[in-house]
Design an enzyme around this catalytic site. Structure first.
Site, PDB file in Angstrom:
ATOM      1  N   ARG A 147       0.848  -1.191   0.000  1.00  0.00           N
ATOM      2  CA  ARG A 147       0.000   0.000   0.000  1.00  0.00           C
ATOM      3  C   ARG A 147       0.882   1.239   0.000  1.00  0.00           C
ATOM      4  NH1 ARG A 147      -1.854  -3.693   3.775  1.00  0.00           N
ATOM      5  NH2 ARG A 147      -3.951  -4.534   3.413  1.00  0.00           N
ATOM      6  N   LYS A 171      -1.449  -3.139   8.015  1.00  0.00           N
ATOM      7  CA  LYS A 171      -2.511  -2.714   8.923  1.00  0.00           C
ATOM      8  C   LYS A 171      -2.414  -3.460  10.247  1.00  0.00           C
ATOM      9  CE  LYS A 171      -5.885  -1.473   5.350  1.00  0.00           C
ATOM     10  NZ  LYS A 171      -7.237  -1.748   4.795  1.00  0.00           N
ATOM     11  N   HIS A 246      -3.246   2.638  -5.475  1.00  0.00           N
ATOM     12  CA  HIS A 246      -3.776   1.296  -5.238  1.00  0.00           C
ATOM     13  C   HIS A 246      -3.867   0.489  -6.536  1.00  0.00           C
ATOM     14  CE1 HIS A 246      -4.900  -0.486  -1.461  1.00  0.00           C
ATOM     15  NE2 HIS A 246      -5.878  -1.169  -2.032  1.00  0.00           N
ATOM     16  N   ARG A 249      -1.104  -1.851  -6.729  1.00  0.00           N
ATOM     17  CA  ARG A 249      -1.331  -3.033  -5.895  1.00  0.00           C
ATOM     18  C   ARG A 249      -2.218  -4.037  -6.638  1.00  0.00           C
ATOM     19  NH1 ARG A 249      -1.221  -4.734  -0.481  1.00  0.00           N
ATOM     20  NH2 ARG A 249      -3.162  -5.497   0.425  1.00  0.00           N
ATOM     21  N   HIS A 272      -3.484  -9.867   3.116  1.00  0.00           N
ATOM     22  CA  HIS A 272      -4.918  -9.987   3.353  1.00  0.00           C
ATOM     23  C   HIS A 272      -5.173 -10.990   4.478  1.00  0.00           C
ATOM     24  CE1 HIS A 272      -6.160  -8.553  -0.951  1.00  0.00           C
ATOM     25  NE2 HIS A 272      -5.945  -7.562  -0.120  1.00  0.00           N
ATOM     26  N   TYR A 281      -9.615 -10.816  -7.410  1.00  0.00           N
ATOM     27  CA  TYR A 281      -8.699 -10.786  -8.550  1.00  0.00           C
ATOM     28  C   TYR A 281      -8.914 -11.964  -9.494  1.00  0.00           C
ATOM     29  CZ  TYR A 281      -6.369  -7.214  -5.832  1.00  0.00           C
ATOM     30  OH  TYR A 281      -6.099  -6.080  -5.108  1.00  0.00           O
TER      31      TYR A 281
END
Length: 307
Positions: A147, A171, A246, A249, A272, A281
């Protein structure tokens, strides 16, 4: 309600370790709700009801907000009221029965491989200050799928160019190890050797930073600056492509899957927590696969006459 809201925001920042941008987004959405409640009626936190939440949902719909925006605001409220219930600030969760039409899931935008090549060449344009840094930023975003906030926060100690690995802090301060390809290693090393020392010299030594990427003024690079930089790269090169951080990414994940990477590996590389976040995806790759099949298979289309 202000005190409970402030405590929740501190909880997100200090305990959940959310990024500054995420915390600010929660703050904005919750402040909007508080303002609505105070305009409609001065309802104490403990007395906010299901009906109040229904009125707020109707208010959001009347404003003509996109489904994604409404869904995000409701998600912030769900998190807030769950926190309040856990802390015994309220006896019942007014969001518990609130339902909203699932947001429409748009396919992620990505660059084709030729477009990535164009973008990398444009990033090295000497007309834009610090082309080695700019090229390294684009290379690392594409090579790792990190990110833009993770790129800005990247520290020298997290990058090992000898073994070609990078430790990304995502995150919630969760860490993941991502390999670096030769092209990215070369670009980063060139920047570190030739341009970063000059950027460091622009700043007071007492304020020196160990961040990998620095701004034109030698300060820590911010996400908004990377966004502006990418837009300038595209504009200066006259490329007819839309860009946002993004999108790199999305491109990283899509290209890996297109070239045979398995879903679990891509999930780990992206950081993730849930595989469902990565599965979007597959829609992109399946669509590409179908188009390739229709274009290449001799009997993919209805025959105009019997063979």
């Amino acid at each position: 309600m202000d005190q409970e809201l402030n405590q929740f925001i501190h909880y997100l920042a200090d305990e959940r370790r959310y990024s500054n941008e995420t915390v600010q987004a929660y703050q904005r959405d919750l402040d909007e709700f508080v303002q609505f409640i105070r305009l409609s009626q001065a309802t104490p936190l403990a007395e906010i009801s299901y009906q109040d939440m229904r009125l707020y949902l109707a208010h959001l719909n009347e404003r003509g907000l996109a489904p994604n925006s409404i869904s995000r605001k409701l998600s912030a409220l769900r998190s807030f009221f769950r926190y309040c219930l856990k802390q015994s600030y309220i006896e019942a969760n007014p969001m518990e029965l609130i339902q909203f039409r699932p947001k429409e899931q748009r396919l992620p935008e990505f660059f084709y491989e030729k477009e990535v090549d164009q973008l990398l060449k444009a990033a090295a344009n000497p007309a834009i200050p610090y082309p080695l840094r700019n090229r390294a930023i684009v290379e690392i975003l594409y090579a790792t799928g990190m990110r833009v906030s993770e790129c800005c926060q990247l520290r020298l100690e997290q990058v090992n160019l000898t073994v070609q690995l990078i430790r990304v802090v995502g995150k919630g301060q969760k860490e993941r190890i991502v390999p670096l390809g030769d092209a990215a290693v070369f670009a980063i090393q060139a920047y570190l050797d030739q341009e970063r020392p000059d950027l460091c010299a622009k700043k007071d030594l007492s304020l020196s930073s160990d961040r990998v990427f620095l701004s034109d003024k030698g300060q820590e690079l911010q996400p908004a600056q990377i966004r502006r930089l990418l837009n300038r790269i595209v504009k200066e090169a006259g490329l007819n492509i839309a860009i946002h951080p993004h999108k790199m990414r999305h491109t990283f994940a899509t290209h890996l899957l297109n070239h045979g990477a398995d879903m679990r590996s891509v999930q780990e590389l992206l950081g993730h927590a849930d595989l469902s976040s990565t599965q979007i995806y597959t829609h992109v790759t399946k669509d590409r696969l179908r188009k390739s099949y229709l274009a290449a298979h001799p009997r993919a289309h209805r025959q105009t006459k019997e063979d």
